[in-house]
Structure formats: C-alpha cells, structure tokens
Design an enzyme around this catalytic site. Structure first.
Site, PDB file in Angstrom:
ATOM      1  N   ASP A 311       0.839  -1.190   0.000  1.00  0.00           N
ATOM      2  CA  ASP A 311       0.000   0.000   0.000  1.00  0.00           C
ATOM      3  C   ASP A 311       0.884   1.253   0.000  1.00  0.00           C
ATOM      4  O   ASP A 311       1.851   1.342   0.764  1.00  0.00           O
ATOM      5  CB  ASP A 311      -0.891  -0.027   1.249  1.00  0.00           C
ATOM      6  N   GLU A 347       1.872  -0.267  -5.110  1.00  0.00           N
ATOM      7  CA  GLU A 347       0.950   0.810  -5.429  1.00  0.00           C
ATOM      8  C   GLU A 347       1.825   2.056  -5.578  1.00  0.00           C
ATOM      9  O   GLU A 347       2.318   2.585  -4.573  1.00  0.00           O
ATOM     10  CB  GLU A 347      -0.075   0.996  -4.303  1.00  0.00           C
TER      11      GLU A 347
END
Length: 644
Positions: A311, A347
């Site tokens: 993330d 990401e």
C-alpha cells in the site's frame, strides 16, 4: 539473566528456557515489562513489573525464564509525572483484544511451530498469474454454503466450497486485503464506525483476531496451507507506510514513545503526512527499516505467503521529498535471500511531493496501473480514442518494456477495493457515500463510470442489457490484455456497493459479497470463467514470445477493411483491429467496435476461431467460415488461429 544481543529478534524470542524481550527505544528513560498472568491482579502480582535493561544501541532487553507460548505481555514507561504510558509490542505476532479488566493492548508470546505437511508454495509464473483481491471477512460473510460459525474467517476462505469456487474460476493467486491487526481511527470511533478494510495497522506481523474463531496464528496458517495444497498462492496487502498512531494528538501505541524517528518529521518537528493517515514511516531510519524487513520475513518464513502488495509503496522508497528506486528499502529487499524470491507489487503513489511514480520502481517489482483502469473505462463508457487503449492492450510497454518481463509487469485492473465495483461502474454516474458520514465528500470524484440511462438499480431490460454487455467488454479487455490481470473478487458475483466508492468503513452487506443467485449474475460469472480459461490457453505463449524472442512477433493494426491504420484513425474512437502473430505458428486478433452499429471486419487468411464475443452472454468457441466477420455495436471479439 541470560545475555541478550542484537541478533535476538525485535519483540519476543522463545527458547527452551524462557523468552527474550527486545524493543528499540533510544529516547526512553525507563521501560517496564508486564506479564499479566492474572489480568485482574497485574498491579499487585509480586513478580510484576520487570524493569528492562537499556543497551548502548538504544535497545531495551529482558529475559524471563519459564515463560511459555501463550503468555500475555505488555510494556509501559513512566513519564516525568510518574504516569504510566502503556505500550504494545509493535513486533507482536498475536495481539489480544482490549477488555474491561485490561483496557490497554496486550500481546501474546507465540510459538510458530506448525505442521505444513506436504504443502509447498505454488510458485505460479507471472505470465500465468490471475490475481483475485478479496477481503477475508467480506468474501464469505454471507456465503450460504459455509457453516455460519466460520463465515468471514480464515477458515472460511479455505473451506472446500471456497476452494472449488476459486479453482473453477481459474484463480491462481489470492490477494488478501490487510490481515495484520488494525485499530480504528479516532474519527471512526466517534461515529461508531470501524475500519473494515484494515489499512490502519497496529501490529505489522500479527494476523487479526477478528478473522479467527479462536487462534488467529493457527487459523491463518491453516488457510494458507490449504490454499497451497490446491495450488493457490496467497499475497498479502501490507501497510508499512504509516501506523494507527495517526498524527499530532493521535493515540500513542508504541513507536511514538519508543522511537519517534520511526516517522518523518518536518523541520519544525511536526509529523509529515504523505499518506493521508497522519504519519509517514521513515525507512531511511535504520531501526524502522529493520522492523519492516523483520515483519516481511516473518510473513514469508512463518506463514509461507507468496508475496506482497505494498500500500502506498512510493512512501517506502522516499529519500527525503524525492522518490529513489535505489532507496534502502529496495536494496534490502533485493539483498534478502527470502524476500527477493516472492512476488512484489507496488501501489506506485502517495500524496506527498512527486507522489506519482508509475513505472519507476526497480526490476523485480510489478506495479498497479491506474492508467489502465481509467483509459479502458473511458474507452467503453465515454470517448477515449483508439490510440489511448492500444498501448495498454500490449502491456503498457512504454513503462513496462517486454524486455523486463516477467520480473516487472503492469498489474492491470478495472476495479480495486477502493472505487466502484464493476457493477457500479456501469450503474452510477456519481459516488453515493453518504453512509460514510462525511457528507459524500470522501472517495475519488473521477470514476469514468456511466449509469447507461438510470442512476442505480433498475429493471429496465434495455439498460440491464447494456450494463451486462459493457461489463463483458471491460472484463474481456482486462483478461486479454498483456500484463498481470487483477480481478476484484466481488466483481465475479456482480456485487454492488450501492454506489459507494469508498466503503472502507462499511462492515455490513454494502461490502460483503452478495451470493444470491440470479440469471444475469450466474451468466456473467460463467463468462468470467470462460475468459480466464481462454486466456490461460493462449495468451501466455504470446507473452513469452514478446519476452524472449520479440523479433518473432509481428503486430498489425488495421481498420475493418484490412487497411493499415492512419494517424486520423488513431486519433478517433473508430472500429479497429489488432493482429498479433508469432511467425507462422500462432495468431490472436482483437476486433473492437465501440460504435452503435455493427461493423464487418475483413480477416487475413483462414482458420480463425472466435474465442470471445462480448455481444453474446453465452460464450462458445465457433469457427469463422468466411474471410471476415461481423462485430456488433459496442462490443469486441477475440479470434485465434494456430495455423494448423
């Protein structure tokens, strides 16, 4: 007391004589260990608390004999006013929930012995990987064929019914939304909401007990072992860019007191917020980097996970305000004999300076491609030109060159956990996030969606038909594009979140996958199974050819009459074809018709078979008997010719 050295892991290390405890807290003046064998007597138990010893490197250490697996423990430090600040071990492997008798977070000493039997990591090649993103609770919470007692748990995700489902759909790799123990943000607690998604980590290495019937460590391992036994990989979505301690004025759980330099600070001492969550982990700080690497290794060595999706991974590669693909974190991963062997997905953004770095991560890292999502949605539902989707079809090679495959590929997706589900992409113009209690201001405003005539659910047959066809268009574009396809598990069941494109705090049927059986839902699910089967039978050969022998691959772009495309054709949203040929051995042909009227395409040669026709809800392979074929309006076809 036994000697304690820096080769003892952070947190706890069990031996046959007892347990080592080690925390890094260079700024603390004191640190106490508490072992509340009798929670209601922890203040008066004669052997409690224990003052830990501070080492010259800023570590606090303690060895306690006769401590066994299952023992609860916590820490506290005394401030200048002799007030206790309770601290949780940030490296804990099992976090116990707070309750009335112990209102602070405690951890449990963990023995990681587990019988893995004959299970081995499946090691699915990148070119054959089909990612499926699921939430451990949400995917099975409403499943009617799973025993109610285990719905929404690790054990439900490896129940025979679920295994059969994943295998039937051709899913090779599950990408689990965060399973590390989380805490709810203070603003959600004030609204009586919860962080359902889990992107607010409290303990990076501890599987969350909210997904367990009894023991999260054992049950999480059982889940992974069972999935591995059936050839299914497990990738964890991990959050090392921030913690649940939030920003200034937020709660203090561990790092804020132990080592504030774990977080990035401005020159005036304020916490920097490149994550949108209040704090930003600083992996230029060696102790913070060591903690993250230890956590990652724990998931691989103790749980045998097959990889990670990071993330806001840009944060992990920050060097000051800049992104550095040679940052200490990337070098540590590359040098690690364990971590360098698993799948790594980034990401590639955060909200800080230079916060968008798609395609700029090191080799060995695949990256989530949001351009793929936005452009394909715009093509089918709005007015994106042919020139915009063509590079995406072939793997976005301007950012992910075929020469770097399979170690670095575009992770293609139409839908992710954040944003609309596929059903909502074709059902809503606008977000409808009122249930999040933020006045519908949260969530991304640019969704490239289209309701195709009516906002939200409808029984209008014409609109329903259009929605199903565009779902097939989008899913086909995803599955048959070069790269690594990422499916949202909820999309396989045509799940709607009622227009909520930021359902992070909706622990209810808004987010829980709807398993009700309907004709259109079942037809779409069958179509997805077919698409994946046809991809796996054809596309990996073309990916391999582009990777290993690009000179053997010929790519033709042409308009329906067979003529090569001109600059004018590329700049418009017109019907076109892409034919990919591996010498005289194998050919794929993609036929796109975004207009409303049917178009006849001239084909090169004979022997073509239609694998996919998105105008049809019932898939089948059929032979193309003429030198051309008709592509109906707002649809696409994929043809295959093995030249035999």
């Amino acid at each position: 007391m036994e000697n304690t050295t820096t080769d003892i892991a952070l947190g706890t290390t069990l031996t046959d004589r007892g347990c080592h405890f080690r925390l890094h807290g260079p700024q603390l003046e004191n640190l106490f260990l508490v072992l509340p064998d009798h929670p209601d007597e922890h203040e008066t138990a004669p052997e409690m608390p224990r003052l830990m010893q501070k080492q010259s490197n800023g570590d606090w250490t303690c060895f306690v004999s006769h401590v066994q697996a299952g023992a609860a423990y916590a820490f506290y430090t005394l401030n200048a006013d002799n007030q206790k600040q309770w601290l949780l071990d940030p490296h804990a492997h099992h976090v116990l929930q707070r309750h009335d008798k112990i209102p602070f977070w405690t951890a449990q000493v963990t023995d990681h012995y587990f019988d893995w039997g004959q299970a081995q990591p499946p090691k699915i090649p990148a070119a054959q990987t089909i990612l499926c993103e699921v939430h451990v609770k949400g995917f099975t919470a409403l499943h009617p064929d799973i025993p109610p007692a285990i719905r929404g748990t690790y054990l439900a995700l490896c129940h025979p019914v679920t295994i059969v489902y994943f295998k039937r759909h051709g899913i090779t790799t599950l990408q689990l939304m965060p399973i590390a123990t989380k805490a709810d943000e203070t603003h959600l607690q004030a609204k009586s909401l919860t962080n359902y998604w889990g992107y607010n980590p409290l303990a990076w290495s501890a599987p969350d007990s909210r997904f367990a019937s009894e023991n999260p460590v054992e049950e999480c391992k059982t889940m992974i072992r069972t999935l591995h036994e059936h050839g299914i990989e497990v990738i964890l979505d991990v959050v090392y860019n921030h913690t649940a301690e939030e920003g200034h004025g937020g709660p203090v759980f561990h790092f804020k007191a132990l080592d504030p330099q774990t977080y990035r600070h401005s020159q005036d001492g304020q916490l920097l917020n490149y994550t949108g969550c209040g704090n930003t982990v600083n992996l230029q700080h060696p102790p913070a980097l060591a903690a993250v690497i230890q956590s990652l290794r724990s998931w691989v060595t103790h749980y045998q996970v097959d990889g990670f999706r990071f993330d806001l991974a840009l944060t992990l590669g920050r060097n000051g305000e800049s992104f550095d693909q040679h940052a200490a974190f990337f070098q540590a991963i590359q040098a690690d004999p364990v971590l360098s062997q698993v799948k790594l997905i980034a990401e590639p953004w955060d909200i800080g300076p230079q916060g968008y770095q798609l395609g700029h991560f090191p080799d060995g890292w695949h990256e989530c491609n949001d351009v793929f999502r936005d452009t394909w949605r715009s093509y089918w539902l709005h007015n994106a030109a042919s020139a915009e989707i063509a590079p995406l079809l072939l793997g976005t090679q301007s950012l992910f060159p075929a020469s770097h495959w399979p170690s670095k590929m575009s992770v293609n997706y139409i839908c992710y956990h954040d944003g609309f589900t596929l059903q909502d992409v074709v059902s809503y113009h606008q977000r409808h996030n009122q249930a999040n209690l933020e006045q519908n201001r949260d969530g991304h405003p640019d969704n490239r969606s289209h309701n195709l005539g009516i906002e939200g659910p409808t029984r209008h047959p014409g609109i329903m038909k259009k929605r199903e066809q565009h779902k097939r268009n989008l899913m086909t574009s995803l599955i048959f594009s070069f790269g690594m396809p990422h499916l949202l598990g909820a999309d396989l069941r045509a799940h709607s979140q009622q227009g909520n494109n930021n359902a992070y705090c909706q622990d209810n049927p808004v987010s829980w996958v709807n398993w009700d059986s309907h004709t259109t839902t079942d037809q779409f699910a069958h179509g997805c199974v077919w698409l994946i089967q046809q991809r796996q039978a054809t596309l990996p050969r073309f990916i391999q050819a582009l990777t290993e022998a690009p000179e053997s691959v010929i790519i033709h772009w042409h308009v329906p009459n067979g003529s090569p495309m001109t600059a004018s054709d590329w700049s418009e949203r017109q019907p076109f074809a892409c034919r990919i040929q591996i010498q005289a051995q194998d050919s794929l042909c993609y036929l796109f018709n975004p207009g409303n009227l049917p178009v006849h395409f001239q084909l090169q040669g004979t022997g073509w078979h239609c694998l996919v026709d998105t105008a049809l809800h019932a898939p089948e392979i059929r032979k193309i008997r003429q030198s051309g074929c008709l592509v109906r309006g707002q649809s696409m076809m994929i043809l295959h010719n093995n030249h035999r």
